[in-house]
Structure formats: C-alpha cells, structure tokens
Design a protein around this motif. Sequence first.
Motif, short mmCIF file in Angstrom:
data_model
loop_
_atom_site.label_atom_id
_atom_site.label_comp_id
_atom_site.label_asym_id
_atom_site.label_seq_id
_atom_site.Cartn_x
_atom_site.Cartn_y
_atom_site.Cartn_z
N ARG A 194 0.77 -1.26 -0.05
CA ARG A 194 0.21 -0.02 0.07
C ARG A 194 0.77 1.27 0.03
N GLN A 195 1.93 1.19 0.55
CA GLN A 195 2.99 2.12 0.64
C GLN A 195 3.83 2.40 -0.73
N GLY A 196 3.83 1.25 -1.36
CA GLY A 196 4.60 1.34 -2.55
C GLY A 196 6.01 0.70 -2.23
N LEU A 197 5.94 -0.19 -1.21
CA LEU A 197 7.28 -0.62 -0.80
C LEU A 197 7.04 -2.21 -0.71
N PHE A 198 8.53 -2.78 -0.54
CA PHE A 198 8.39 -4.14 -0.46
C PHE A 198 8.88 -4.87 0.78
N VAL A 199 8.86 -5.94 1.16
CA VAL A 199 9.30 -6.51 2.27
C VAL A 199 10.53 -7.08 1.93
N ASP A 200 11.65 -6.54 3.15
CA ASP A 200 12.92 -7.23 3.06
C ASP A 200 13.04 -8.55 3.88
N GLU A 201 14.08 -9.20 3.96
CA GLU A 201 14.31 -10.38 4.74
C GLU A 201 13.89 -10.20 6.16
N ASN A 202 14.06 -9.04 6.61
CA ASN A 202 13.63 -8.76 8.04
C ASN A 202 12.29 -8.58 8.30
N GLY A 203 11.42 -8.32 7.34
CA GLY A 203 10.35 -8.22 7.63
C GLY A 203 9.81 -6.55 7.46
N ASN A 204 10.77 -5.87 6.94
CA ASN A 204 10.84 -4.35 7.12
C ASN A 204 10.19 -3.84 5.48
N CYS A 205 9.53 -2.66 5.79
CA CYS A 205 9.16 -2.24 4.35
C CYS A 205 10.42 -1.37 3.79
N VAL A 206 10.88 -1.83 2.53
CA VAL A 206 11.82 -1.29 1.78
C VAL A 206 11.41 -0.44 0.64
N PRO A 207 12.05 0.68 0.17
CA PRO A 207 11.76 1.26 -1.37
C PRO A 207 12.12 0.13 -2.50
N ALA A 208 11.33 0.53 -3.29
CA ALA A 208 11.46 -0.35 -4.48
C ALA A 208 12.22 0.49 -5.74
N SER A 209 13.06 1.36 -5.15
CA SER A 209 13.58 2.31 -6.11
C SER A 209 14.41 1.90 -7.42
N SER A 210 14.93 0.75 -7.05
CA SER A 210 15.98 0.14 -8.26
C SER A 210 15.73 -1.38 -8.29
N GLY A 211 14.56 -1.81 -8.22
CA GLY A 211 14.32 -3.30 -8.55
C GLY A 211 13.19 -3.78 -9.42
N SER A 212 13.43 -4.83 -9.97
CA SER A 212 12.37 -5.47 -10.96
C SER A 212 12.61 -6.90 -10.75
N GLY A 213 11.68 -7.62 -10.94
CA GLY A 213 11.94 -9.09 -11.22
C GLY A 213 10.65 -9.81 -11.91
N SER A 214 10.68 -11.12 -11.94
CA SER A 214 9.75 -11.88 -12.58
C SER A 214 9.79 -13.10 -12.31
N GLY A 215 8.86 -13.95 -12.45
CA GLY A 215 8.94 -15.25 -12.33
C GLY A 215 9.59 -15.81 -10.98
N SER A 216 10.27 -16.94 -10.87
CA SER A 216 10.90 -17.51 -9.63
C SER A 216 12.23 -17.11 -9.48
N GLY A 217 12.72 -16.12 -10.48
CA GLY A 217 14.24 -15.82 -10.54
C GLY A 217 14.18 -14.58 -9.81
N SER A 218 15.44 -13.88 -9.70
CA SER A 218 15.72 -12.68 -9.43
C SER A 218 15.77 -11.49 -10.38
N GLY A 219 15.28 -10.36 -10.13
CA GLY A 219 15.10 -9.49 -11.09
C GLY A 219 16.33 -8.75 -11.58
N SER A 220 16.45 -7.78 -12.60
CA SER A 220 17.47 -7.22 -12.87
C SER A 220 17.39 -5.68 -12.48
N CYS A 221 18.39 -5.04 -12.52
CA CYS A 221 18.28 -3.47 -12.12
C CYS A 221 17.77 -2.72 -13.07
N SER A 222 16.79 -1.77 -12.62
CA SER A 222 16.09 -0.87 -13.34
C SER A 222 15.38 0.30 -12.35
N ALA A 223 14.88 1.18 -12.93
CA ALA A 223 14.36 2.17 -12.02
C ALA A 223 12.78 1.87 -11.97
#
Length: 192
Positions: free
Chosen positions: A95-124
């Motif tokens: 709801r805040q436009g953020l994502f959950v990190d490994e500690n359960g904290n909300c973190v910005p998604a300023s430079s991440g993208s991903g798809s499927g079951s793999g890790s994403g590539s760098c983008s804005a």
Amino acid sequence: STQSTWGAALAETRATLAAAQSTAAQTQGSLSDAQTELVQTQASLAATQWSLASTQSTLVQTQSTLVHTQASMAASATTQAALLQQVGRIVNCSRQGLFVDENGNCVPASSGSGSGSGSGSCSAEKTVCAPGYMPMTSISQACSGSSGTTFQCTAVACPSFSSGLNVPSGCACLAGLNGTVTATATPPYYNN
C-alpha cells in the motif's frame, strides 16, 4: 390298644416325615432356582464388566485422538497466524509502494524489478513478480557501474484449507470444501 396307639403314632410320624420331605424338596427347588438366577446374574455382570472395559478403552483412544487433533489444530493456528502476519506486512508495504525485506521491514523499490521465480534485473521500476510470486528479499548488486537493489520473487504457499506445494504449482481445496485457488500478481498473490 398299645398296638393301635403305636400304629397311630407311626402313621402320624410318617405323615410328618412326608410333609418334611415335601418341604425339603420345595426348598431344594427354590435353592436350585436361586442358584440358576445367581449364575445368570454373574454372567450378566461379567458381560457388563467386559462392555465397560471395552468402552473405557474406546474412551482412552478417543481422548488420545482428541489430544492429537488439538495439538495439530494449535500448530495449524500458529502457522496460519504467522502466514497472516506475513501477508499483513506484505499488504501494508505494498500500500505504501514498498516491498518486504528479509527482516520483514518495508523497503523502497527504487531500483528493483523481477519476474517469475528468479531474481530481477536492475532498473528504475518497481519489482513486478509473476502471478503467485511475491517480492521478498533485496540483494545489493552492481548495475551498469552503479550500486542498486534487485528483488527476488518467491512462490506463495498454498492458503489455509488447501493443499499443494505452492500457488504457482497449484493448490487444491481440502476434502469437503469447494473452490479454486488462482494465482494473482497483487497481494496476497492468489484468489480463492
């Protein structure tokens, strides 16, 4: 006349003896009936005791099953509470436009993208996972000479009252329940 007195006394004694023998026979008959009743009562008591023992054994088994069921329900409730808490964090961060990190904290998604079951590539752009996957962890990496964060997409577990490995591989409703579980790209990443 002595003979007639003796004869009368003998006849009277014989009559008394016959009456005593008749009474003894009746008493023996009553005693035999009482003994038969006692044997039947003892047999009935033995059957009742066996039935009681069998009932007690069934009760012990039922109590054991109940204890195991209660323990299983408690474990299920704990797992369900943990999953609901995790989903709550994901929804709150989303709801805040953020994502959950490994500690359960909300973190910005300023430079991440991903798809499927793999890790994403760098983008804005924000991380977008395939339906049934959710962004979970952030990983620092270099992107075109600058440091950035990419997010991994993790398969969502099947919801309560369903079975299966995870949402993308398919979930089936438990026996006695109807419905389907369909993967989505938005929290909680499935519809059911």
